[in-house]
Write a protein that holds these residues in place. Structure first.
Motif, PDB file in Angstrom:
ATOM      1  N   ALA A  87      38.355  51.227  50.368  1.00 39.90           N
ATOM      2  CA  ALA A  87      39.016  51.022  49.079  1.00 39.90           C
ATOM      3  C   ALA A  87      39.577  49.617  48.919  1.00 39.90           C
ATOM      4  N   GLU A  88      39.854  48.956  50.058  1.00 37.58           N
ATOM      5  CA  GLU A  88      40.455  47.631  49.967  1.00 37.58           C
ATOM      6  C   GLU A  88      39.442  46.546  49.638  1.00 37.58           C
ATOM      7  N   LEU A  89      38.134  46.865  49.668  1.00 39.26           N
ATOM      8  CA  LEU A  89      37.107  45.850  49.467  1.00 39.26           C
ATOM      9  C   LEU A  89      36.790  45.672  47.986  1.00 39.26           C
ATOM     10  N   VAL A  90      37.677  45.020  47.275  1.00 35.55           N
ATOM     11  CA  VAL A  90      37.446  44.636  45.888  1.00 35.55           C
ATOM     12  C   VAL A  90      36.954  43.195  45.906  1.00 35.55           C
ATOM     13  N   PRO A  91      35.916  42.852  45.131  1.00 28.21           N
ATOM     14  CA  PRO A  91      35.384  41.484  45.160  1.00 28.21           C
ATOM     15  C   PRO A  91      36.454  40.429  44.909  1.00 28.21           C
ATOM     16  N   ASP A  92      36.341  39.312  45.617  1.00 33.34           N
ATOM     17  CA  ASP A  92      37.282  38.203  45.431  1.00 33.34           C
ATOM     18  C   ASP A  92      36.999  37.437  44.149  1.00 33.34           C
ATOM     19  N   PHE A  93      35.754  37.554  43.660  1.00 38.37           N
ATOM     20  CA  PHE A  93      35.313  36.717  42.552  1.00 38.37           C
ATOM     21  C   PHE A  93      34.516  37.561  41.567  1.00 38.37           C
ATOM     22  N   LEU A  94      34.831  37.457  40.290  1.00 37.10           N
ATOM     23  CA  LEU A  94      34.145  38.209  39.245  1.00 37.10           C
ATOM     24  C   LEU A  94      33.586  37.231  38.223  1.00 37.10           C
ATOM     25  N   ARG A  95      32.272  37.297  38.001  1.00 33.88           N
ATOM     26  CA  ARG A  95      31.598  36.363  37.093  1.00 33.88           C
ATOM     27  C   ARG A  95      31.237  37.092  35.796  1.00 33.88           C
ATOM     28  N   ILE A  96      31.793  36.619  34.687  1.00 24.80           N
ATOM     29  CA  ILE A  96      31.605  37.292  33.403  1.00 24.80           C
ATOM     30  C   ILE A  96      31.104  36.296  32.363  1.00 24.80           C
ATOM     31  N   GLY A  97      30.035  36.654  31.682  1.00 24.68           N
ATOM     32  CA  GLY A  97      29.537  35.874  30.555  1.00 24.68           C
ATOM     33  C   GLY A  97      29.834  36.622  29.267  1.00 24.68           C
ATOM     34  N   PHE A  98      30.080  35.894  28.187  1.00 25.95           N
ATOM     35  CA  PHE A  98      30.461  36.574  26.951  1.00 25.95           C
ATOM     36  C   PHE A  98      30.053  35.762  25.730  1.00 25.95           C
ATOM     37  N   ALA A  99      29.911  36.466  24.613  1.00 25.52           N
ATOM     38  CA  ALA A  99      29.565  35.835  23.345  1.00 25.52           C
ATOM     39  C   ALA A  99      30.799  35.190  22.725  1.00 25.52           C
ATOM     40  N   GLU A 100      30.564  34.196  21.889  1.00 22.43           N
ATOM     41  CA  GLU A 100      31.648  33.408  21.299  1.00 22.43           C
ATOM     42  C   GLU A 100      32.648  34.263  20.529  1.00 22.43           C
ATOM     43  N   PHE A 124      41.438  41.527  27.630  1.00 22.84           N
ATOM     44  CA  PHE A 124      40.565  42.083  28.666  1.00 22.84           C
ATOM     45  C   PHE A 124      40.859  41.455  30.026  1.00 22.84           C
ATOM     46  N   VAL A 125      40.943  40.121  30.071  1.00 21.23           N
ATOM     47  CA  VAL A 125      41.207  39.425  31.333  1.00 21.23           C
ATOM     48  C   VAL A 125      42.557  39.845  31.902  1.00 21.23           C
ATOM     49  N   GLU A 126      43.547  39.961  31.039  1.00 23.18           N
ATOM     50  CA  GLU A 126      44.879  40.374  31.490  1.00 23.18           C
ATOM     51  C   GLU A 126      44.845  41.793  32.059  1.00 23.18           C
ATOM     52  N   LYS A 155      45.106  45.070  37.161  1.00 27.25           N
ATOM     53  CA  LYS A 155      44.586  46.108  38.049  1.00 27.25           C
ATOM     54  C   LYS A 155      44.062  45.529  39.355  1.00 27.25           C
ATOM     55  N   TYR A 156      43.505  44.307  39.286  1.00 26.25           N
ATOM     56  CA  TYR A 156      42.939  43.656  40.476  1.00 26.25           C
ATOM     57  C   TYR A 156      43.518  42.245  40.589  1.00 26.25           C
ATOM     58  N   LEU A 213      24.706  48.659  41.804  1.00 27.31           N
ATOM     59  CA  LEU A 213      25.338  49.981  41.796  1.00 27.31           C
ATOM     60  C   LEU A 213      26.819  49.923  42.157  1.00 27.31           C
ATOM     61  N   ASP A 214      27.363  48.711  42.278  1.00 29.03           N
ATOM     62  CA  ASP A 214      28.765  48.547  42.645  1.00 29.03           C
ATOM     63  C   ASP A 214      29.655  49.200  41.585  1.00 29.03           C
ATOM     64  N   PRO A 215      30.413  50.233  41.944  1.00 32.72           N
ATOM     65  CA  PRO A 215      31.262  50.906  40.951  1.00 32.72           C
ATOM     66  C   PRO A 215      32.344  49.999  40.382  1.00 32.72           C
ATOM     67  N   PHE A 216      32.707  48.936  41.109  1.00 36.01           N
ATOM     68  CA  PHE A 216      33.714  48.000  40.610  1.00 36.01           C
ATOM     69  C   PHE A 216      33.247  47.365  39.300  1.00 36.01           C
ATOM     70  N   ILE A 217      31.975  46.951  39.249  1.00 37.95           N
ATOM     71  CA  ILE A 217      31.442  46.316  38.040  1.00 37.95           C
ATOM     72  C   ILE A 217      31.425  47.311  36.887  1.00 37.95           C
ATOM     73  N   ARG A 218      31.031  48.546  37.163  1.00 36.64           N
ATOM     74  CA  ARG A 218      31.014  49.569  36.108  1.00 36.64           C
ATOM     75  C   ARG A 218      32.439  49.854  35.616  1.00 36.64           C
ATOM     76  N   GLU A 219      33.398  49.812  36.536  1.00 31.76           N
ATOM     77  CA  GLU A 219      34.788  50.052  36.142  1.00 31.76           C
ATOM     78  C   GLU A 219      35.303  48.913  35.267  1.00 31.76           C
ATOM     79  N   VAL A 220      34.935  47.680  35.604  1.00 27.22           N
ATOM     80  CA  VAL A 220      35.343  46.537  34.784  1.00 27.22           C
ATOM     81  C   VAL A 220      34.702  46.630  33.396  1.00 27.22           C
ATOM     82  N   ALA A 221      33.456  47.101  33.341  1.00 28.16           N
ATOM     83  CA  ALA A 221      32.794  47.298  32.045  1.00 28.16           C
ATOM     84  C   ALA A 221      33.556  48.313  31.199  1.00 28.16           C
TER      85      ALA A 221
END
Length: 295
Positions: A86-99, A109-111, A116-117, A276-284
């Motif tokens: 449970a402690e292995l949450v990614p150190d870095f999250l890369r997000i692309g977004f529309a203007e 969203f970032v806040e 949470k992380y 399949l990383d559930p962390f990414i799905r949770e962030v979504a």
């Protein structure tokens, strides 16, 4: 009893289109993939793939089984992450977004994610929808917050709501207040984005519905610049109504009534099916909660 290895071999063979790619993804031999799928078919008592072709094609039973396999593998991955590591949450999250997201609910969203992380750092990239989607396909970002991509693009999508767009122009341009058809609007310069952008495609589709083509045009790379040019009376721009509500109230821009009407643009949080990383799905899912687009 079926095993995770068998399900994983079947899942990747189905998603990637052949046993060779599945073997490369799983870092095993192709014969190991074939063996595991064969074992799974024997346990289930059905064929999951039609053999004898260059690339195996799923049977009807295979398509049905794929839904269960994806759920089981995702639950297994989630259980491993949340319970065993449970402690292995990614150190870095890369997000692309529309203007349009940067002007609306991006900061919220970032806040939310940071609360949470708190140990996760962010790489945030604003770009045209097509550029963000290309980055997702290359694996250079983890999550794309963009206009929804049509089915069949190997992505997992969480709906974010829709945004109303409208043709707008300065009253100085002299566009009539009556409902305009494509043949009417082509008389004025059109301010558009790159020919690879969703905005460009929406404009072309609308003119095409009326059997017309846009006349002269200005091309820029951002909605903001398109709005500035439209405000100065240099042409007609396709803009998000919400972002230009103040201009509409002040009458520095007017919404042009058109026929056929323009559809709202749907947005989604996209992640690769290979992730399949559930962390990414949770962030979504957190993005869906933060979004204040029309739902």
């Amino acid at each position: 009893m079926l095993t995770f290895r068998q399900l994983e071999a079947f899942y990747w063979a189905a998603k990637l289109g052949n046993f060779t790619r599945a073997a490369q993804r799983m870092k095993v031999t192709q014969s190991a993939v074939s063996l595991r799928i064969g074992e799974l078919e024997q346990i289930l008592g059905v064929e999951l793939f039609h053999r004898g072709r260059r690339n195996p094609v799923m049977t009807h039973r295979g398509e049905e089984m794929l839904k269960f396999a994806e759920q089981i593998l995702r639950l297994g991955t989630e259980a491993q992450e949340r319970v065993s590591r449970a402690e292995l949450v990614p150190d870095f999250l890369r997000i692309g977004f529309a203007e349009v997201i940067s002007y609306t609910w991006l900061s919220k969203f970032v806040e939310t994610v940071r609360q949470k992380y708190p140990k996760t750092s962010f790489f945030l990239e604003e770009a045209l929808v097509e550029e963000v989607f290309a980055s997702l396909k290359r694996g250079s970002i983890d999550l794309a917050l963009v206009a929804d991509i049509p089915a069949g693009q190997d992505v997992h999508a969480v709906p974010l709501g829709s945004v109303e767009f409208a043709f707008m122009a300065s009253p100085l341009l002299g566009v009539p207040k009556r409902r305009c058809k494509p043949s009417d609007l082509r008389k004025w310069p059109i301010i558009t984005l790159s020919n690879k952008s969703i905005i460009f495609a929406m404009i072309n589709d609308w003119f095409g519905q009326g059997g017309a083509q846009a006349g002269s045009s200005y091309t820029c790379k951002s909605i903001h610049v398109a709005g500035v040019l439209a405000r100065r009376g240099l042409g007609v721009a396709l803009l998000p109504v919400r972002l230009y509500a103040q201009d509409i109230r002040r009458k520095t821009l007017s919404v042009i009534a058109v026929d056929p009407p323009l559809p709202a643009l749907k947005f989604a949080a996209l992640s690769s099916i290979s992730n399949l990383d559930p962390f990414i799905r949770e962030v979504a899912n957190l993005a869906a909660l933060a979004s204040d687009f029309e739902k």
